[in-house]
Design a protein around this motif. Structure first.
Motif, short mmCIF file in Angstrom:
data_model
loop_
_atom_site.label_atom_id
_atom_site.label_comp_id
_atom_site.label_asym_id
_atom_site.label_seq_id
_atom_site.Cartn_x
_atom_site.Cartn_y
_atom_site.Cartn_z
N LYS A 106 0.80 -1.23 0.00
CA LYS A 106 0.00 0.00 0.00
C LYS A 106 0.84 1.28 0.00
O LYS A 106 1.83 1.40 0.71
CB LYS A 106 -0.90 -0.01 1.23
CG LYS A 106 -1.96 1.08 1.21
CD LYS A 106 -2.89 0.92 2.39
CE LYS A 106 -3.62 2.21 2.65
NZ LYS A 106 -5.00 2.18 2.27
N ARG A 107 0.40 2.23 -0.82
CA ARG A 107 1.03 3.56 -0.85
C ARG A 107 -0.04 4.62 -1.12
O ARG A 107 -1.16 4.27 -1.44
CB ARG A 107 2.14 3.59 -1.89
CG ARG A 107 1.69 3.26 -3.30
CD ARG A 107 2.87 2.95 -4.18
NE ARG A 107 3.37 1.60 -3.92
CZ ARG A 107 4.58 1.20 -4.27
NH1 ARG A 107 5.42 2.00 -4.85
NH2 ARG A 107 4.95 -0.05 -4.05
N PRO A 108 0.30 5.90 -0.98
CA PRO A 108 -0.72 6.95 -1.16
C PRO A 108 -1.39 6.86 -2.53
O PRO A 108 -0.73 6.54 -3.53
CB PRO A 108 0.08 8.25 -1.05
CG PRO A 108 1.32 7.89 -0.30
CD PRO A 108 1.62 6.47 -0.63
N ALA A 109 -2.69 7.18 -2.56
CA ALA A 109 -3.48 7.03 -3.78
C ALA A 109 -2.89 7.79 -4.97
O ALA A 109 -2.88 7.30 -6.09
CB ALA A 109 -4.91 7.47 -3.51
N GLU A 110 -2.37 8.98 -4.71
CA GLU A 110 -1.83 9.78 -5.81
C GLU A 110 -0.62 9.11 -6.46
O GLU A 110 -0.47 9.11 -7.68
CB GLU A 110 -1.43 11.16 -5.28
CG GLU A 110 -1.89 12.28 -6.17
CD GLU A 110 -2.05 13.56 -5.36
OE1 GLU A 110 -1.07 14.33 -5.33
OE2 GLU A 110 -3.12 13.76 -4.76
N GLU A 111 0.22 8.54 -5.61
CA GLU A 111 1.40 7.84 -6.10
C GLU A 111 0.99 6.58 -6.86
O GLU A 111 1.53 6.27 -7.94
CB GLU A 111 2.27 7.46 -4.88
CG GLU A 111 3.66 7.02 -5.24
CD GLU A 111 4.41 6.54 -3.99
OE1 GLU A 111 4.20 7.12 -2.90
OE2 GLU A 111 5.17 5.57 -4.13
#
Ligand SMILES: Nc1ncnc2c1ncn2[C@@H]1O[C@H](COP(=O)(O)OP(=O)(O)OP(=O)(O)O)[C@@H](O)[C@H]1O
Ligand SMILES: [Mg+2]
Length: 248
Positions: A106-111
Motif C-alpha cells: 500500500k502507498r498513497p493514492a496519488e502515487e
C-alpha cells in the motif's frame, strides 16, 4: 525459481494433471503450449495456490507454496488471467493499482495513480483511459489493462495466461516485446501460456508442451523446429492429422 514435481490434479473423474514435472530457472522465460483443456491454466493456478494439487510437490524459490505468509507469497507474483478478470466496479487506474492500494504494498493514492498511468503507457494506453471503467474499453484494451496490472507492483515472478489472444498482430507484437523486456530488465521469472506461435518465438527461453497431463516435450526455443517429437511438430504446424487426436 519454480519447481513442480510429479503434480497430479483431478476434478472428479477427470484427471487433468497426471505427473507434471517442470522447472523454471530464475530470470528465465518459460512458455507453455498445449491443446485447449489440457490443464495449462490449472498448472499456473496450482503454483499460485489458487488450486490445491492432489499430490506432488511445488516449490517457489525453494520453499513450498503453501508454507508461510500467504500475503507475502502472493506479493512476489503478478498474474494476467486468461479472461482479463478486471474488477468491473473499479476504474482502469484502480484496477492497475489494485495491489498498490491495499495490503503490504500500500502507498498513497496519488502515487499509486501515477504508477498506474505509467504502466498503462508501457502497454500502449494513454492516460485518458485511466478514469474509464472496464466495460467502456474494447477487448484488446482490457487485455492491456490486465497486463498493466500484472506488472504494476514490479513482481519477481509473472504469469501470463494468453497475453496476446484477441489483440491485433501489431499490438500482439508490442505485448510480446514488453514481456521480453520485463524479463530482461527486471530479471523477472516468467511463465506464459499461449497458442500464438509468434509469441512463443518472441518471448521464450524455454518451451514446454503439455499433453495428456504431463510435459510431453521441453527444451530451449531454438530446438522447437527440430525436436523430432511428433506431438510437438503436429502442434506447432497446426496439423489435423497426427498423434494428437483432434476433437471434431
Ligand atoms: N475449478 C475447476 N473445477 C472443475 N474443473 C476444472 C476447474 N478448472 C479447470 N477444470 C477443468 O480442467 C481442464 C483443464 O482446464 P484448463 O483451464 O487448465 O485448460 P487450458 O489448458 O488452460 O485450456 P485453454 O487453452 O482452452 O485455456 C478442463 O477440462 C476444465 O474443465
Ligand atoms: Mg487456459
Amino acid at each position: 525459481m519454480i519447481n513442480m514435481k510429479n503434480v497430479h490434479k483431478a476434478f472428479g473423474p477427470k484427471k487433468v494433471l497426471r505427473g507434471l514435472t517442470l522447472e523454471v530457472p530464475k530470470g528465465t522465460s518459460m512458455v507453455i503450449i498445449g491443446g485447449s483443456g489440457t490443464g495449462k491454466s490449472v498448472a499456473l493456478k496450482c503454483v499460485l495456490g489458487l488450486i490445491a494439487p492432489d499430490s506432488g510437490e511445488i516449490l517457489v524459490d525453494g520453499k513450498p507454496a503453501d508454507s508461510g505468509d500467504r500475503d507475502a507469497f502472493l506479493a512476489r507474483f503478478g498474474m494476467l488471467f486468461q479472461g482479463g478478470a478486471l474488477f468491473d466496479s473499479l476504474t482502469v487506474w484502480q484496477n492497475v493499482a489494485f495491489r498498490l492500494l491495499r495490503g503490504s504494498l500500500k502507498r498513497p493514492a496519488e502515487e499509486a495513480r501515477a504508477i498506474a498511468i505509467e504502466k498503462l503507457r508501457r502497454v500502449g494506453l494513454t492516460p485518458d483511459v485511466a478514469d474509464l471503467f472496464p466495460a467502456e474499453l474494447s477487448g484488446g484494451m482490457q487485455k492491456r489493462v490486465g497486463l498493466a496490472r500484472a506488472i504494476a507492483a514490479e513482481p519477481e515472478i509473472i504469469f501470463f495466461d494468453e497475453p496476446t489472444t484477441g489483440l491485433d498482430p501489431i499490438m500482439a507484437g508490442v505485448i510480446n516485446e514488453l514481456i521480453r523486456e520485463i524479463v530482461v530488465e527486471m530479471g523477472a521469472t516468467a511463465m506464459t501460456i499461449t497458442h500464438d506461435m509468434s509469441s512463443v518465438r518472441a518471448i521464450a527461453d524455454n518451451v514446454a508442451m503439455l499433453h495428456d497431463g504431463v510435459i510431453q516435450w521441453t527444451g530451449p526455443v531454438a530446438q522447437l523446429d527440430n525436436s523430432g517429437d511428433p506431438y510437438l511438430d503436429q502442434f506447432i504446424h497446426g496439423r489435423a492429422e497426427g498423434p494428437i487426436e483432434a476433437v471434431r
